[in-house]
Scaffold this motif. Structure first.
Motif, PDB file in Angstrom:
ATOM      1  N   ASN A   1       0.754  -1.285  -0.063  1.00 14.72           N
ATOM      2  CA  ASN A   1       0.134  -0.102   0.102  1.00 14.72           C
ATOM      3  C   ASN A   1       0.921   1.294   0.025  1.00 14.72           C
ATOM      4  O   ASN A   1       0.429   2.049   0.835  1.00 14.72           O
ATOM      5  N   ASP A   2       2.083   1.137  -0.759  1.00 12.95           N
ATOM      6  CA  ASP A   2       2.938   2.327  -0.969  1.00 12.95           C
ATOM      7  C   ASP A   2       3.341   2.933   0.308  1.00 12.95           C
ATOM      8  O   ASP A   2       3.862   4.017   0.704  1.00 12.95           O
ATOM      9  N   THR A   3       3.413   1.909   1.506  1.00 10.23           N
ATOM     10  CA  THR A   3       4.140   2.281   2.742  1.00 10.23           C
ATOM     11  C   THR A   3       5.305   2.155   2.802  1.00 10.23           C
ATOM     12  O   THR A   3       5.968   0.927   2.559  1.00 10.23           O
ATOM     13  N   THR A   4       6.235   3.103   3.325  1.00 10.83           N
ATOM     14  CA  THR A   4       7.560   3.122   3.152  1.00 10.83           C
ATOM     15  C   THR A   4       8.167   3.627   4.863  1.00 10.83           C
ATOM     16  O   THR A   4       7.569   4.682   5.057  1.00 10.83           O
ATOM     17  N   ALA A   5       8.913   2.848   5.383  1.00  6.42           N
ATOM     18  CA  ALA A   5       9.503   3.482   6.551  1.00  6.42           C
ATOM     19  C   ALA A   5      10.815   3.816   6.382  1.00  6.42           C
ATOM     20  O   ALA A   5      11.816   2.687   6.197  1.00  6.42           O
ATOM     21  N   TYR A   6      11.268   5.123   6.386  1.00  7.34           N
ATOM     22  CA  TYR A   6      12.740   5.480   6.017  1.00  7.34           C
ATOM     23  C   TYR A   6      13.616   5.044   7.313  1.00  7.34           C
ATOM     24  O   TYR A   6      13.220   5.544   8.357  1.00  7.34           O
ATOM     25  N   GLY A   7      14.870   4.760   6.889  1.00  7.71           N
ATOM     26  CA  GLY A   7      15.700   4.726   7.955  1.00  7.71           C
ATOM     27  C   GLY A   7      16.204   6.194   8.272  1.00  7.71           C
ATOM     28  O   GLY A   7      16.284   7.096   7.248  1.00  7.71           O
ATOM     29  N   LEU A   8      16.582   6.624   9.452  1.00 10.82           N
ATOM     30  CA  LEU A   8      17.017   7.839   9.610  1.00 10.82           C
ATOM     31  C   LEU A   8      18.499   7.713   9.405  1.00 10.82           C
ATOM     32  O   LEU A   8      19.425   7.101   9.893  1.00 10.82           O
ATOM     33  N   ASP A   9      19.046   8.621   8.451  1.00 10.54           N
ATOM     34  CA  ASP A   9      20.339   8.738   8.079  1.00 10.54           C
ATOM     35  C   ASP A   9      21.105   9.271   9.165  1.00 10.54           C
ATOM     36  O   ASP A   9      21.068  10.195   9.971  1.00 10.54           O
ATOM     37  N   PRO A  10      22.194   8.125   9.413  1.00 10.03           N
ATOM     38  CA  PRO A  10      23.090   8.526  10.618  1.00 10.03           C
ATOM     39  C   PRO A  10      23.732  10.030  10.800  1.00 10.03           C
ATOM     40  O   PRO A  10      23.996  10.645  11.617  1.00 10.03           O
ATOM     41  N   GLU A  11      24.058  10.473   9.535  1.00  8.37           N
ATOM     42  CA  GLU A  11      25.004  11.570   9.303  1.00  8.37           C
ATOM     43  C   GLU A  11      23.930  12.830   9.635  1.00  8.37           C
ATOM     44  O   GLU A  11      24.247  13.794  10.210  1.00  8.37           O
ATOM     45  N   LEU A  12      22.641  12.681   9.247  1.00  8.45           N
ATOM     46  CA  LEU A  12      21.679  13.792   9.407  1.00  8.45           C
ATOM     47  C   LEU A  12      21.420  13.745  11.004  1.00  8.45           C
ATOM     48  O   LEU A  12      21.471  14.891  11.611  1.00  8.45           O
ATOM     49  N   LEU A  13      21.361  12.487  11.649  1.00  3.27           N
ATOM     50  CA  LEU A  13      21.126  12.540  13.108  1.00  3.27           C
ATOM     51  C   LEU A  13      22.300  13.047  13.778  1.00  3.27           C
ATOM     52  O   LEU A  13      22.025  13.800  14.849  1.00  3.27           O
ATOM     53  N   ARG A  14      23.594  12.817  13.234  1.00  2.00           N
ATOM     54  CA  ARG A  14      24.704  13.218  13.969  1.00  2.00           C
ATOM     55  C   ARG A  14      24.617  14.887  13.979  1.00  2.00           C
ATOM     56  O   ARG A  14      24.941  15.451  14.927  1.00  2.00           O
ATOM     57  N   SER A  15      24.447  15.455  12.857  1.00  2.00           N
ATOM     58  CA  SER A  15      24.355  16.918  12.467  1.00  2.00           C
ATOM     59  C   SER A  15      23.354  17.473  13.510  1.00  2.00           C
ATOM     60  O   SER A  15      23.527  18.514  14.177  1.00  2.00           O
ATOM     61  N   ILE A  16      22.068  16.884  13.650  1.00  2.00           N
ATOM     62  CA  ILE A  16      21.053  17.548  14.468  1.00  2.00           C
ATOM     63  C   ILE A  16      21.374  17.459  15.750  1.00  2.00           C
ATOM     64  O   ILE A  16      21.119  18.136  16.607  1.00  2.00           O
ATOM     65  N   TYR A  17      21.978  16.419  16.206  1.00  2.00           N
ATOM     66  CA  TYR A  17      22.101  15.941  17.598  1.00  2.00           C
ATOM     67  C   TYR A  17      22.973  17.005  18.286  1.00  2.00           C
ATOM     68  O   TYR A  17      23.003  17.566  19.366  1.00  2.00           O
ATOM     69  N   HIS A  18      24.166  17.198  17.620  1.00  2.00           N
ATOM     70  CA  HIS A  18      25.041  18.041  18.035  1.00  2.00           C
ATOM     71  C   HIS A  18      25.007  19.392  17.843  1.00  2.00           C
ATOM     72  O   HIS A  18      25.716  20.376  18.252  1.00  2.00           O
ATOM     73  N   GLN A  19      23.754  19.916  17.222  1.00  2.00           N
ATOM     74  CA  GLN A  19      23.626  21.176  16.858  1.00  2.00           C
ATOM     75  C   GLN A  19      22.591  21.866  17.776  1.00  2.00           C
ATOM     76  O   GLN A  19      22.274  22.814  17.937  1.00  2.00           O
ATOM     77  N   THR A  20      21.647  20.642  18.309  1.00  2.00           N
ATOM     78  CA  THR A  20      20.820  20.876  19.310  1.00  2.00           C
ATOM     79  C   THR A  20      21.133  21.201  20.485  1.00  2.00           C
ATOM     80  O   THR A  20      21.631  20.431  21.239  1.00  2.00           O
TER      81      THR A  20
END
Length: 378
Positions: free
Chosen positions: A359-378
């Motif tokens: 049914n066109d459902t996709t669960a996207y993995g959270l890109d590790p580099e995106l998480l790293r960037s957000i985590y250390h900037q927040t």
């Protein structure tokens, strides 16, 4: 087809995400607890262009407390944060304080299949024609958004394969085993693990956690107190398609805590209860249709007799010597449980790869580099 599980090396600590203050075991996994083994059996299928074949993303994960668990129980306790889920064998744990089987994890509609297979495995292990009963523990979460859950694709052979594959050492995480079709905080979730070690006054204890994460809403996700979910717009990482009538945040989480510390059943129950605090720290609220179930077991008191009718003179003993962790150390174990559970959930997200479902459902993995960037900037 059964997919071979590979250990993905990227984990929360590789991104500079350090949760808590206690040191980890060598693998930072539930298998750091001596004798504990984990095995996976992953089922997945490719999508056909005409969409005539079912899309399968499911599996089985087993946790083996020690090699003789079929005939030598360990103390255990359980806790329910929200009960829209199932875990077999719970009444006997609540009644006796004993875990008498390996622990199986799977999808909601395969729980019975896995339970029956564990009974068969236990009978084969004991190799006896005597009177015998088995109340194995199997827990589930719903993977119907990413898999043909009504196709009942998990079979006895997959349970036996997971048992056969069960091993100490590194534990594959993310979209593997029973975690293959799971969604966590609107990202791809699944299997995650972590451990903590405490050493003082001549004693050294290890506590490990394994989760099957399939709960939560994107905007509520916090990691180490940082508002990660609200910092990731749907245009950057889309949320999965949610069918009408399905409430976001539904789906459930299973937390299994293991330790070699000599905990009595009531202490195990207290540990299981504290695991729910980590879910709350990360933004879970025990949503209406989420089954949030926790189990904690201790291998610290070995040699417990199994059944009164065994041909074993030990069961006739009037007393059994036991050890118990001092009450003043329980806060330390609570802290380690919360830390390891939060890190295990985080690892389940970091390690998970994108999975496409029906049914066109996709669960996207959270890109590790995106998480790293957000985590250390927040």
């Amino acid at each position: 087809m059964v997919k071979k599980t590979l250990h993905k090396t990227i984990r929360a600590r590789d991104l500079g995400i350090i949760i808590g203050e206690y040191p980890t075991g060598p693998e930072n996994a539930i298998t750091d607890v001596p004798g504990v083994k984990v095995g996976h059996s992953t089922l997945t299928s490719e999508t056909s262009e005409d969409r005539t074949r079912p899309i399968i993303n499911t599996g089985v994960t087993v946790i083996v407390p020690h090699n003789n668990i079929w005939s030598e129980p360990v103390f255990a306790g359980v806790h329910r944060l929200n009960g829209s889920g199932d875990m077999t064998g719970v009444p006997w744990i609540q009644e006796s304080g004993e875990l008498t089987s390996a622990i199986g994890l799977t999808n909601t509609h395969s729980l019975g299949t896995v339970r029956d297979a564990l009974v068969k495995a236990q009978v084969q292990q004991r190799n006896t024609s005597e009177i015998f009963w088995s109340l194995p523990v199997v827990a589930e979460t719903f993977d119907g958004l990413l898999s043909d859950i009504n196709g009942h694709h998990v079979s006895e052979e997959h349970v036996f394969a997971a048992l056969s594959n069960a091993a100490a050492g590194p534990v594959p995480e993310g979209s593997v085993g029973s975690g293959r079709g799971m969604i966590c905080h609107d990202f791809k979730g699944g299997i995650g693990t972590a451990s903590r070690v405490f050493q003082a006054s001549g004693a050294k204890y290890t506590l490990g956690v394994l989760v099957q994460s399939n709960y939560g809403r994107r905007e509520r996700l916090r990691i180490n107190g940082k508002p990660i979910g609200e910092s990731i717009d749907e245009t950057v990482v889309p949320v999965p398609h949610i069918p009408n009538g399905y409430e976001r945040g539904s789906g459930s989480i299973i937390v299994v805590v293991a330790t070699d510390a000599p905990l009595l059943p009531h202490q195990c129950e207290r540990i299981a209860q504290r695991a729910s605090l980590a879910i709350g720290r990360m933004g879970g609220t025990g949503e209406q249709h989420s089954g949030d179930l926790m189990l904690a077991f201790s291998t610290g008191n070995r040699g417990l007799p199994s059944y009164a009718w065994d041909n074993n003179p030990d069961v006739q003993r009037a007393e059994i010597p036991l050890r118990m962790v001092a009450p003043q150390l329980m806060t330390t174990f609570f802290d380690m449980t919360v830390e390891a559970t939060e890190e295990a959930i985080t690892n389940s997200i970091v390690a998970a790869e994108t999975v496409h479902g029906p049914n066109d459902t996709t669960a996207y993995g959270l890109d590790p580099e995106l998480l790293r960037s957000i985590y250390h900037q927040t």
